[in-house]
Write a protein that holds these residues in place. Structure first.
Motif, short mmCIF file in Angstrom:
data_model
loop_
_atom_site.label_atom_id
_atom_site.label_comp_id
_atom_site.label_asym_id
_atom_site.label_seq_id
_atom_site.Cartn_x
_atom_site.Cartn_y
_atom_site.Cartn_z
N SER A 18 30.62 13.29 42.90
CA SER A 18 31.39 13.06 44.64
C SER A 18 32.72 12.84 44.85
N GLU A 19 32.91 13.24 45.37
CA GLU A 19 34.59 13.62 45.81
C GLU A 19 35.66 12.67 45.11
N ASP A 20 34.77 11.39 44.91
CA ASP A 20 35.63 10.31 44.18
C ASP A 20 35.65 10.52 43.00
N GLN A 21 35.37 11.33 42.23
CA GLN A 21 35.01 12.37 40.33
C GLN A 21 36.17 13.31 40.32
N ARG A 22 36.52 13.23 41.14
CA ARG A 22 37.37 14.98 41.10
C ARG A 22 38.70 14.35 39.85
N SER A 23 39.12 13.54 39.29
CA SER A 23 40.12 13.23 38.69
C SER A 23 39.18 13.41 37.02
N LEU A 24 38.24 12.65 37.30
CA LEU A 24 36.95 13.32 36.18
C LEU A 24 37.16 13.42 35.45
N TRP A 25 36.16 14.84 37.00
CA TRP A 25 35.77 15.91 36.50
C TRP A 25 37.00 16.89 36.11
N GLN A 26 38.03 16.87 36.16
CA GLN A 26 38.88 17.76 36.10
C GLN A 26 39.56 17.39 34.79
N GLY A 27 39.09 16.29 33.71
CA GLY A 27 39.41 15.80 32.63
C GLY A 27 38.05 16.50 31.59
N LEU A 28 37.06 16.81 32.41
CA LEU A 28 35.75 16.76 31.71
C LEU A 28 35.49 18.71 31.82
N ALA A 29 36.45 18.81 32.67
CA ALA A 29 35.40 20.48 33.35
C ALA A 29 35.48 21.42 31.91
N PRO A 30 37.00 21.23 31.35
CA PRO A 30 37.48 22.15 30.47
C PRO A 30 36.75 22.18 28.66
N LEU A 31 36.38 21.20 28.97
CA LEU A 31 36.10 20.90 27.25
C LEU A 31 34.32 20.92 27.68
N LEU A 32 33.63 21.16 29.17
CA LEU A 32 32.09 21.66 28.90
C LEU A 32 31.86 22.90 29.04
N LEU A 33 33.18 23.39 29.51
CA LEU A 33 33.04 25.21 29.34
C LEU A 33 33.19 26.29 27.72
N ALA A 34 34.35 24.63 27.08
CA ALA A 34 33.96 25.51 26.08
C ALA A 34 33.17 25.13 24.85
N SER A 35 31.82 23.76 25.55
CA SER A 35 31.04 23.81 24.04
C SER A 35 30.48 25.11 23.50
N VAL A 36 30.27 24.65 21.75
CA VAL A 36 29.92 25.49 21.89
C VAL A 36 28.34 25.94 21.61
N VAL A 37 27.48 24.62 21.92
CA VAL A 37 26.18 24.33 22.27
C VAL A 37 26.04 24.66 24.30
N PRO A 38 25.50 25.44 24.67
CA PRO A 38 25.86 25.54 26.10
C PRO A 38 25.74 24.35 26.36
N ILE A 39 25.80 24.46 27.83
CA ILE A 39 25.05 23.29 28.97
C ILE A 39 25.39 23.77 29.76
N GLN A 40 23.64 23.10 30.54
CA GLN A 40 23.29 23.64 31.52
C GLN A 40 23.41 22.83 33.17
N GLN A 41 23.17 21.36 32.34
CA GLN A 41 23.94 20.09 33.52
C GLN A 41 24.39 19.29 33.49
N VAL A 42 24.89 18.21 34.45
CA VAL A 42 26.06 17.24 33.73
C VAL A 42 25.74 16.10 35.07
N TYR A 43 25.21 14.99 33.89
CA TYR A 43 24.24 13.59 35.25
C TYR A 43 25.44 12.67 35.07
#
Length: 266
Positions: free
Chosen positions: A167-192
């Protein structure tokens, strides 16, 4: 023996006063000359800016570069410029504000072109990095958490990563999570994201529970997950219920109970 004091004659004092007066007049002359030159330059600039040569008469004089999914004519329409318009009356901030009505536009650089007379817009579009279904329907989000409807932009690519419960109110949280998840050695398919006290990932190793979403701790959790990447060699992946990385220093692998085999009688 006494030192003799040089005599200061009347002629010397007169010459000194004349020299100081000449220096003062010269300084005043240079100051007036500078002001005059500046005023001339300003007047010339004003005169040149008012000449008909510097006019934008039609949209053909506007060049748009950098766009991949937005039509050029759509962008020119958004600018809402009343032509003809003097090139020097174009305000870059006004153009940026006008283009912000298009969510796909992340930024724009405006450059006036003197020969031939024209206006060049260098656009920067948002790059989707994950799919996300919201109350508005299916869409994608970029690294800043801006959601873009795929119904409005059907031409946008659909990334493999999926966000569940975004949801839109999670924008600031997603900004912190996104670069780390995309750089994960173990591929991530879904984020709940729908569980406030438990961020859950669907990874190549199975479900991963991280506890409360915390970008500061996520780096350590993903490092711990990377250290488990050889887990399928030791444990049957079908037996793994989930991986608990709430405490990344002490990762836990929760296993499903063994199903006893049923022996058939002879």
């Amino acid at each position: 023996m006494t030192a003799s004091t040089p005599l200061i004659t009347k002629n010397y004092l007169v010459a000194r006063r004349q020299n100081l007066r000449h220096q003062k007049l010269w300084q005043q002359f240079k100051q007036v000359w500078r002001y005059g030159l500046l005023a001339t330059a300003v007047a010339a600039s004003v005169w040149l800016s008012q000449q008909s040569y510097w006019m934008l008469n039609d949209r053909q004089q506007i060049t748009v570069t950098g766009q991949h999914h937005l039509a050029t004519e759509r962008i020119k329409t958004l600018l809402n410029l009343s032509l003809p318009l003097n090139l020097w009356q174009v305000e870059p901030q006004h153009l940026l504000t006008a283009l912000q009505a298009e969510p796909l536009v992340r930024g724009v650089q405006v450059q006036r072109q003197l020969w031939p007379v024209g206006l060049t817009l260098q656009l920067q579009e948002r790059t989707p990095i994950a799919q996300a279904t919201t109350a508005q329907g299916l869409g994608v989000v970029d690294n800043e958490g801006v959601w873009l409807s795929l119904q409005r932009y059907p031409q946008l690519p659909r990334p493999a990563l999926q966000l569940i419960g975004y949801s839109e109110d999670q924008r600031s949280l997603w900004q912190g999570l996104a670069p780390l998840l995309l750089a994960s050695v173990v591929p991530i398919q879904q984020v709940y994201l729908q569980y406030p006290h438990d961020l859950i990932l669907r990874s190549a190793l199975g479900a991963v529970h991280l506890g409360r979403a915390d970008p500061v701790q996520l780096q350590a959790q993903l490092t711990a997950l990377a250290q488990l990447r050889l887990l399928p060699r030791r444990i049957d992946p079908e037996r793994v219920a989930f991986i608990d990385l709430t405490d990344p220093q002490h990762p836990l692998v929760r296993l499903l109970p063994l199903v006893p085999s049923v022996s058939q009688g002879t």
